[in-house]
Design a protein around this motif. Structure first.
Motif, PDB file in Angstrom:
ATOM      1  N   LEU A  41       0.834  -1.209   0.000  1.00 21.48           N
ATOM      2  CA  LEU A  41       0.000   0.000   0.000  1.00 21.48           C
ATOM      3  C   LEU A  41       0.866   1.256   0.000  1.00 21.48           C
ATOM      4  O   LEU A  41       0.606   2.208  -0.741  1.00 21.48           O
ATOM      5  N   TYR A  42       1.888   1.265   0.838  1.00 23.69           N
ATOM      6  CA  TYR A  42       2.780   2.417   0.930  1.00 23.69           C
ATOM      7  C   TYR A  42       3.483   2.687  -0.403  1.00 23.69           C
ATOM      8  O   TYR A  42       3.516   3.819  -0.875  1.00 23.69           O
ATOM      9  N   LEU A  43       4.012   1.637  -1.014  1.00 20.53           N
ATOM     10  CA  LEU A  43       4.759   1.805  -2.262  1.00 20.53           C
ATOM     11  C   LEU A  43       3.865   2.229  -3.427  1.00 20.53           C
ATOM     12  O   LEU A  43       4.344   2.856  -4.376  1.00 20.53           O
ATOM     13  N   THR A  44       2.583   1.891  -3.364  1.00 20.41           N
ATOM     14  CA  THR A  44       1.663   2.285  -4.438  1.00 20.41           C
ATOM     15  C   THR A  44       0.885   3.548  -4.101  1.00 20.41           C
ATOM     16  O   THR A  44       0.038   3.977  -4.884  1.00 20.41           O
ATOM     17  N   GLY A  45       1.166   4.148  -2.948  1.00 23.99           N
ATOM     18  CA  GLY A  45       0.532   5.409  -2.576  1.00 23.99           C
ATOM     19  C   GLY A  45      -0.916   5.288  -2.121  1.00 23.99           C
ATOM     20  O   GLY A  45      -1.628   6.284  -2.045  1.00 23.99           O
ATOM     21  N   LYS A  46      -1.344   4.086  -1.809  1.00 25.97           N
ATOM     22  CA  LYS A  46      -2.719   3.892  -1.346  1.00 25.97           C
ATOM     23  C   LYS A  46      -2.784   4.102   0.161  1.00 25.97           C
ATOM     24  O   LYS A  46      -1.853   3.787   0.887  1.00 25.97           O
ATOM     25  N   SER A  47      -3.901   4.642   0.623  1.00 23.51           N
ATOM     26  CA  SER A  47      -4.040   4.920   2.046  1.00 23.51           C
ATOM     27  C   SER A  47      -4.965   3.931   2.751  1.00 23.51           C
ATOM     28  O   SER A  47      -5.172   4.038   3.952  1.00 23.51           O
ATOM     29  N   GLN A  48      -5.526   2.973   1.995  1.00 21.91           N
ATOM     30  CA  GLN A  48      -6.451   2.034   2.605  1.00 21.91           C
ATOM     31  C   GLN A  48      -6.394   0.690   1.871  1.00 21.91           C
ATOM     32  O   GLN A  48      -6.262   0.645   0.656  1.00 21.91           O
ATOM     33  N   SER A  49      -6.543  -0.356   2.616  1.00 17.09           N
ATOM     34  CA  SER A  49      -6.497  -1.715   2.073  1.00 17.09           C
ATOM     35  C   SER A  49      -7.890  -2.170   1.646  1.00 17.09           C
ATOM     36  O   SER A  49      -8.866  -1.943   2.356  1.00 17.09           O
ATOM     37  N   SER A  50      -7.961  -2.860   0.527  1.00 18.71           N
ATOM     38  CA  SER A  50      -9.233  -3.464   0.123  1.00 18.71           C
ATOM     39  C   SER A  50      -9.463  -4.769   0.891  1.00 18.71           C
ATOM     40  O   SER A  50     -10.584  -5.244   0.983  1.00 18.71           O
ATOM     41  N   ILE A  51      -8.408  -5.326   1.458  1.00 15.66           N
ATOM     42  CA  ILE A  51      -8.519  -6.549   2.247  1.00 15.66           C
ATOM     43  C   ILE A  51      -9.095  -6.244   3.623  1.00 15.66           C
ATOM     44  O   ILE A  51      -9.960  -6.960   4.127  1.00 15.66           O
ATOM     45  N   MET A  52      -8.623  -5.176   4.253  1.00 17.90           N
ATOM     46  CA  MET A  52      -9.087  -4.773   5.581  1.00 17.90           C
ATOM     47  C   MET A  52      -9.279  -3.263   5.572  1.00 17.90           C
ATOM     48  O   MET A  52      -8.405  -2.502   6.001  1.00 17.90           O
ATOM     49  N   PRO A  53     -10.426  -2.792   5.070  1.00 18.61           N
ATOM     50  CA  PRO A  53     -10.658  -1.346   5.004  1.00 18.61           C
ATOM     51  C   PRO A  53     -10.779  -0.723   6.398  1.00 18.61           C
ATOM     52  O   PRO A  53     -10.999  -1.417   7.391  1.00 18.61           O
ATOM     53  N   LEU A  54     -10.634   0.581   6.443  1.00 22.34           N
ATOM     54  CA  LEU A  54     -10.668   1.314   7.710  1.00 22.34           C
ATOM     55  C   LEU A  54     -11.940   1.032   8.495  1.00 22.34           C
ATOM     56  O   LEU A  54     -11.892   0.871   9.715  1.00 22.34           O
ATOM     57  N   THR A  55     -13.081   0.930   7.833  1.00 24.24           N
ATOM     58  CA  THR A  55     -14.336   0.668   8.549  1.00 24.24           C
ATOM     59  C   THR A  55     -14.283  -0.664   9.292  1.00 24.24           C
ATOM     60  O   THR A  55     -14.793  -0.771  10.409  1.00 24.24           O
ATOM     61  N   ASP A  56     -13.653  -1.675   8.697  1.00 26.38           N
ATOM     62  CA  ASP A  56     -13.520  -2.978   9.368  1.00 26.38           C
ATOM     63  C   ASP A  56     -12.565  -2.890  10.553  1.00 26.38           C
ATOM     64  O   ASP A  56     -12.809  -3.494  11.602  1.00 26.38           O
ATOM     65  N   SER A  57     -11.477  -2.145  10.392  1.00 21.45           N
ATOM     66  CA  SER A  57     -10.536  -1.965  11.499  1.00 21.45           C
ATOM     67  C   SER A  57     -11.212  -1.265  12.673  1.00 21.45           C
ATOM     68  O   SER A  57     -11.032  -1.645  13.831  1.00 21.45           O
ATOM     69  N   LEU A  58     -12.006  -0.234  12.370  1.00 27.27           N
ATOM     70  CA  LEU A  58     -12.723   0.489  13.424  1.00 27.27           C
ATOM     71  C   LEU A  58     -13.752  -0.410  14.104  1.00 27.27           C
ATOM     72  O   LEU A  58     -13.912  -0.355  15.325  1.00 27.27           O
ATOM     73  N   ALA A  59     -14.436  -1.238  13.336  1.00 29.22           N
ATOM     74  CA  ALA A  59     -15.415  -2.160  13.915  1.00 29.22           C
ATOM     75  C   ALA A  59     -14.726  -3.134  14.867  1.00 29.22           C
ATOM     76  O   ALA A  59     -15.248  -3.423  15.956  1.00 29.22           O
ATOM     77  N   CYS A  60     -13.561  -3.649  14.487  1.00 28.36           N
ATOM     78  CA  CYS A  60     -12.802  -4.547  15.368  1.00 28.36           C
ATOM     79  C   CYS A  60     -12.394  -3.831  16.648  1.00 28.36           C
ATOM     80  O   CYS A  60     -12.486  -4.400  17.753  1.00 28.36           O
ATOM     81  N   ALA A  61     -11.945  -2.592  16.528  1.00 25.99           N
ATOM     82  CA  ALA A  61     -11.546  -1.822  17.705  1.00 25.99           C
ATOM     83  C   ALA A  61     -12.735  -1.599  18.637  1.00 25.99           C
ATOM     84  O   ALA A  61     -12.601  -1.694  19.867  1.00 25.99           O
ATOM     85  N   GLN A  62     -13.908  -1.343  18.068  1.00 22.93           N
ATOM     86  CA  GLN A  62     -15.107  -1.148  18.893  1.00 22.93           C
ATOM     87  C   GLN A  62     -15.493  -2.438  19.615  1.00 22.93           C
ATOM     88  O   GLN A  62     -15.869  -2.407  20.786  1.00 22.93           O
ATOM     89  N   ILE A  63     -15.386  -3.559  18.933  1.00 28.36           N
ATOM     90  CA  ILE A  63     -15.691  -4.841  19.569  1.00 28.36           C
ATOM     91  C   ILE A  63     -14.729  -5.099  20.720  1.00 28.36           C
ATOM     92  O   ILE A  63     -15.144  -5.499  21.815  1.00 28.36           O
ATOM     93  N   LEU A  64     -13.443  -4.844  20.496  1.00 31.27           N
ATOM     94  CA  LEU A  64     -12.456  -5.029  21.564  1.00 31.27           C
ATOM     95  C   LEU A  64     -12.722  -4.096  22.734  1.00 31.27           C
ATOM     96  O   LEU A  64     -12.579  -4.485  23.906  1.00 31.27           O
ATOM     97  N   ASP A  65     -13.117  -2.857  22.450  1.00 31.89           N
ATOM     98  CA  ASP A  65     -13.470  -1.917  23.528  1.00 31.89           C
ATOM     99  C   ASP A  65     -14.649  -2.427  24.331  1.00 31.89           C
ATOM    100  O   ASP A  65     -14.678  -2.312  25.568  1.00 31.89           O
ATOM    101  N   GLN A  66     -15.650  -3.003  23.664  1.00 30.76           N
ATOM    102  CA  GLN A  66     -16.828  -3.541  24.374  1.00 30.76           C
ATOM    103  C   GLN A  66     -16.442  -4.723  25.248  1.00 30.76           C
ATOM    104  O   GLN A  66     -16.908  -4.848  26.372  1.00 30.76           O
ATOM    105  N   ILE A  67     -15.587  -5.572  24.725  1.00 31.82           N
ATOM    106  CA  ILE A  67     -15.122  -6.717  25.511  1.00 31.82           C
ATOM    107  C   ILE A  67     -14.329  -6.242  26.719  1.00 31.82           C
ATOM    108  O   ILE A  67     -14.537  -6.708  27.850  1.00 31.82           O
ATOM    109  N   LYS A  68     -13.427  -5.283  26.494  1.00 36.63           N
ATOM    110  CA  LYS A  68     -12.609  -4.770  27.591  1.00 36.63           C
ATOM    111  C   LYS A  68     -13.463  -4.128  28.674  1.00 36.63           C
ATOM    112  O   LYS A  68     -13.179  -4.282  29.874  1.00 36.63           O
TER     113      LYS A  68
END
Length: 71
Positions: A41-68
């Protein structure tokens, strides 16, 4: 399947009812694919992955916050 986090083999029953073992060799450490994806991603100048987009990363973080919060 033994060692779910990092399986090296799986025991299966095929469609004929025969037991099979599939061997899956461990080739890289756990972060290899994440580091490889980030580098691509860095070498191609992309700021987001199609494999794990930012919305999915944020959803995972929210789930972890709820568990914590419940611990």
């Amino acid at each position: 399947m033994d060692d779910l986090h990092r399986p090296q083999f799986a025991h299966l029953i095929d469609i004929n009812g025969q037991n099979q073992t599939i061997h899956i060799p461990f080739e890289h450490d756990d972060f290899f694919s994440q580091i490889k994806q980030f580098t691509e991603l860095y070498l191609t100048g992309k700021s987001q992955s199609s494999i794990m987009p930012l919305t999915d990363s944020l959803a995972c973080a929210q789930i972890l916050d709820q568990i914590k919060a419940k611990i």
